[in-house]
Design a protein around this motif. Structure first.
Motif, short mmCIF file in Angstrom:
data_model
loop_
_atom_site.label_atom_id
_atom_site.label_comp_id
_atom_site.label_asym_id
_atom_site.label_seq_id
_atom_site.Cartn_x
_atom_site.Cartn_y
_atom_site.Cartn_z
N UNK A 181 0.82 -1.23 0.00
CA UNK A 181 0.00 0.00 0.00
C UNK A 181 0.85 1.27 0.00
N UNK A 182 2.14 1.17 0.43
CA UNK A 182 2.94 2.40 0.51
C UNK A 182 3.09 3.06 -0.86
N UNK A 183 3.13 2.23 -1.91
CA UNK A 183 3.32 2.79 -3.25
C UNK A 183 2.14 3.65 -3.63
N UNK A 184 0.97 3.15 -3.34
CA UNK A 184 -0.23 3.88 -3.71
C UNK A 184 -0.25 5.25 -3.03
N UNK A 185 0.27 5.31 -1.80
CA UNK A 185 0.25 6.58 -1.08
C UNK A 185 1.24 7.57 -1.65
N UNK A 186 2.29 7.05 -2.31
CA UNK A 186 3.32 7.95 -2.80
C UNK A 186 3.10 8.38 -4.24
N UNK A 187 1.88 8.21 -4.74
CA UNK A 187 1.61 8.62 -6.12
C UNK A 187 1.86 10.11 -6.28
N UNK A 188 2.40 10.49 -7.47
CA UNK A 188 2.64 11.89 -7.74
C UNK A 188 1.34 12.61 -8.01
N UNK A 189 1.46 13.87 -8.39
CA UNK A 189 0.24 14.66 -8.60
C UNK A 189 -0.43 14.34 -9.93
N UNK A 190 0.34 13.69 -10.86
CA UNK A 190 -0.20 13.49 -12.21
C UNK A 190 -0.93 12.17 -12.32
N UNK A 191 -2.19 12.24 -12.65
CA UNK A 191 -2.97 11.05 -12.98
C UNK A 191 -3.26 11.08 -14.47
N UNK A 192 -3.60 9.93 -15.07
CA UNK A 192 -3.91 9.93 -16.50
C UNK A 192 -4.98 10.96 -16.89
N UNK A 193 -5.98 11.15 -16.01
CA UNK A 193 -7.04 12.11 -16.33
C UNK A 193 -6.49 13.52 -16.38
N UNK A 194 -5.65 13.84 -15.37
CA UNK A 194 -5.10 15.19 -15.30
C UNK A 194 -4.21 15.47 -16.51
N UNK A 195 -3.43 14.45 -16.90
CA UNK A 195 -2.52 14.64 -18.03
C UNK A 195 -3.29 14.89 -19.32
N UNK A 196 -4.35 14.10 -19.53
CA UNK A 196 -5.10 14.32 -20.76
C UNK A 196 -5.84 15.66 -20.71
#
Lengths: 363, 174
Positions: free
Chosen positions: B115-130
């Motif tokens: 679960x630690x990886x999921x918490x460290x996600x950056x600000x960019x999600x696929x939706x935001x990028x598109x």
């Protein structure tokens, strides 16, 4: 859901078919035109025996190519020898996937973008496949085990690599202007007018357009830069040992690369599929005469966009032939001097100037 | 995973093995080229067109051309005998390669579902990028505004490398 999937798939196939058939169908016409055009420019008659005006000459050539004996030199590296013409055709055909040939058509209530692959890297993808065009030259020359072939391959690959730099810098200067990799955005930027001229990239950045144009002659190994072939010096260069359909594949690849380069030049510098000046009144006239709705107008516009794009590409193909039969071949050191000492610095300076200009006009 | 990706992976694995065991240097170089192109294909299939294109431009279009060009110029095909396997180094290489692969595989398998990886996600999600206009736009914006100093420093490092190469080669020629 299932229906849209089938629709998308069939549209995709149709677009690929249009590009493939259009490109490969133009090749025999270009071969005919090259020979007849050469004859015309040199006040000769040219091939005029097969069919009216010699129009069926390419067909006769194809029959000859297919029925020729398959000959592979004894010392050649068989696998790479056969692989080179395949790669030669694949690379420019892949690059064609990104060049748009119209904005969008509306078919069955769906918008169909007239471009095979919509990628957000667009033009850079074309550059990537243009870069792969070096390999067939190297491979063919190396695998043939012939001194002339190796000489041709060395000349050809160094020429392509050298001119790629100026070409890339000219492209970069246009990317600065458009601020996008997407060819559709480039075309829509070029709509509108610049005084009495259309707002085409070539009028915004003429030096870049000229450098790009010169560089694509070197990239496609066309005269005056066909040092890789140089019939009078190294017989036929890298494809010396190829005969029959294998030679024809190289020949076709050259024309496909020319079409790709012309399409890229048209998209970057000459308004792409943007309709030619004066055509909009024609569209209005035809559309109102048949009382088209919005959908009909869009489709009519797409058809005219395709015609405009094809006209531009045809013009640049004509220029390729015209220049081939007008200018003599460069010497190899002259070619390298032109590439490295003239075009490279000019394109660098041009890039700086364009960047400053864009900064000035945007702020 | 789509079957196309699996096919690309299989082809690239085959090419990689051929690269390792090929006798002639040009086969090795071309197999490496194939691996790079297949990798670009995998990137393209998962929708990362930017990385796929950069892979093609930089590695397939520039670096491998240099490799093959120099192989052709030096005509290494003649000296295939010098390309023999040296058993000691070969075994060492296999052991080292396997251990690195094992470590990487362990790390991926062990930490992938943590679960630690999921918490460290950056600000960019696929939706935001598109929404921001595609990968290349976001990437170039980050590269030329937020990270432009590091970008310039890296280009300086490349310049130093070029000058160093010229100096070294010049000493050899003189």
């Amino acid at each position: 859901m299932e229906n849209t999937l089938i629709f998308d798939l069939s549209m995709m196939m149709a677009k690929i078919l249009v590009i493939l058939a259009g490109t490969l169908g133009v090749v025999p016409i270009m071969v005919w035109f090259e020979r007849r055009g050469a004859a015309w420019m040199q006040r000769r008659v040219g091939p005029n025996r097969v069919g009216p005006f010699g129009l069926l000459q390419p067909l006769a050539d194809v029959v000859k190519f297919i029925f020729k004996e398959t000959f592979i030199p004894k010392n050649a590296n068989r696998f790479y020898y056969l692989m080179a013409p395949i790669i030669a055709l694949i690379a420019p055909l892949c690059a064609l996937a990104v060049i748009p040939f119209g904005s969008k058509a509306i078919i069955n209530g769906h918008e169909v973008i007239l471009q095979v692959a919509q990628m957000d890297t667009g033009v850079i993808f074309i550059l990537a496949f243009a870069g792969l065009e070096v390999y067939p030259v190297i491979l063919a020359g190396w695998a043939s085990r012939n001194k002339y072939s190796v000489l041709g391959a060395l000349r050809g690959s160094s020429q392509i690599v050298s001119y790629e730099i100026s070409m890339g810098l000219a492209l970069l200067s246009m990317l600065v202007v458009y601020g996008s990799f997407n060819p559709h955005e480039m075309v829509s930027w070029q709509q509108g007018t610049l005084g009495f001229l259309p707002r085409w990239g070539a009028f915004v950045n003429p030096v870049g357009a000229l450098i790009f144009w010169i560089a694509i002659f070197a990239e496609t190994n066309r005269l005056p830069f066909d040092l890789a072939e140089g019939e009078s010096e190294i017989v036929a260069g890298y494809h010396l040992e190829y005969g029959g359909m294998k030679f024809a594949a190289f020949f076709m690849a050259e024309y496909v690369a020319m079409i790709m380069a012309s399409g890229l030049l048209a998209t970057l510098f000459f308004g792409g599929y943007g309709i030619l000046p004066g055509m909009s009144t024609l569209i209005q006239a035809i559309g109102s005469h048949f009382a088209f709705g919005e959908v009909g107008f869009q489709n009519l516009k797409a058809a005219f966009e395709f015609i405009s794009f094809a006209t531009k590409v045809a013009f640049f193909m004509f220029m390729f032939v015209w220049i081939r039969w007008t200018l003599p071949r460069f010497r190899f050191d002259q070619l390298m001097d032109l590439g490295w000492k003239i075009l490279f610095p000019i394109s660098l300076i041009n890039l700086v100037v364009v960047t400053l200009g864009v900064y000035y006009f945007n702020s | 995973m789509s079957p196309v990706i699996i096919i690309l992976c299989l082809i690239s694995a085959c090419l990689a093995f051929t690269m390792l065991f090929a006798k002639s240097p040009i086969t090795s170089a071309l197999c490496l080229l194939g691996v790079l192109i297949m990798t670009a294909g995998i990137y393209g299939m998962i929708g990362e067109h930017m990385i796929a294109t950069i892979q093609l431009v930089v590695y397939a279009g520039a670096i491998m051309v240099l490799f093959i060009f120099s192989i052709m110029l030096l005509n290494l095909g003649e000296s295939e005998n010098e390309f023999k396997d040296k058993p000691g180094i070969f075994v060492l290489g296999i052991i080292l390669g396997l251990s690195v692969f094992g470590l990487l595989a362990y790390a991926i398998v062990h930490y992938f579902n943590q679960p630690t990886i999921a918490k460290k996600m950056g600000q960019f999600t696929p939706e935001l990028i598109s929404q921001l206009g595609g990968n290349s736009k976001v990437l170039s914006h980050a590269l030329f505004s937020q990270f432009y100093v590091s970008f310039e420093v890296i280009s300086l490092a490349l310049l130093v490398a070029v000058v160093g190469a010229v100096v070294l080669a010049k000493r050899k020629i003189d």
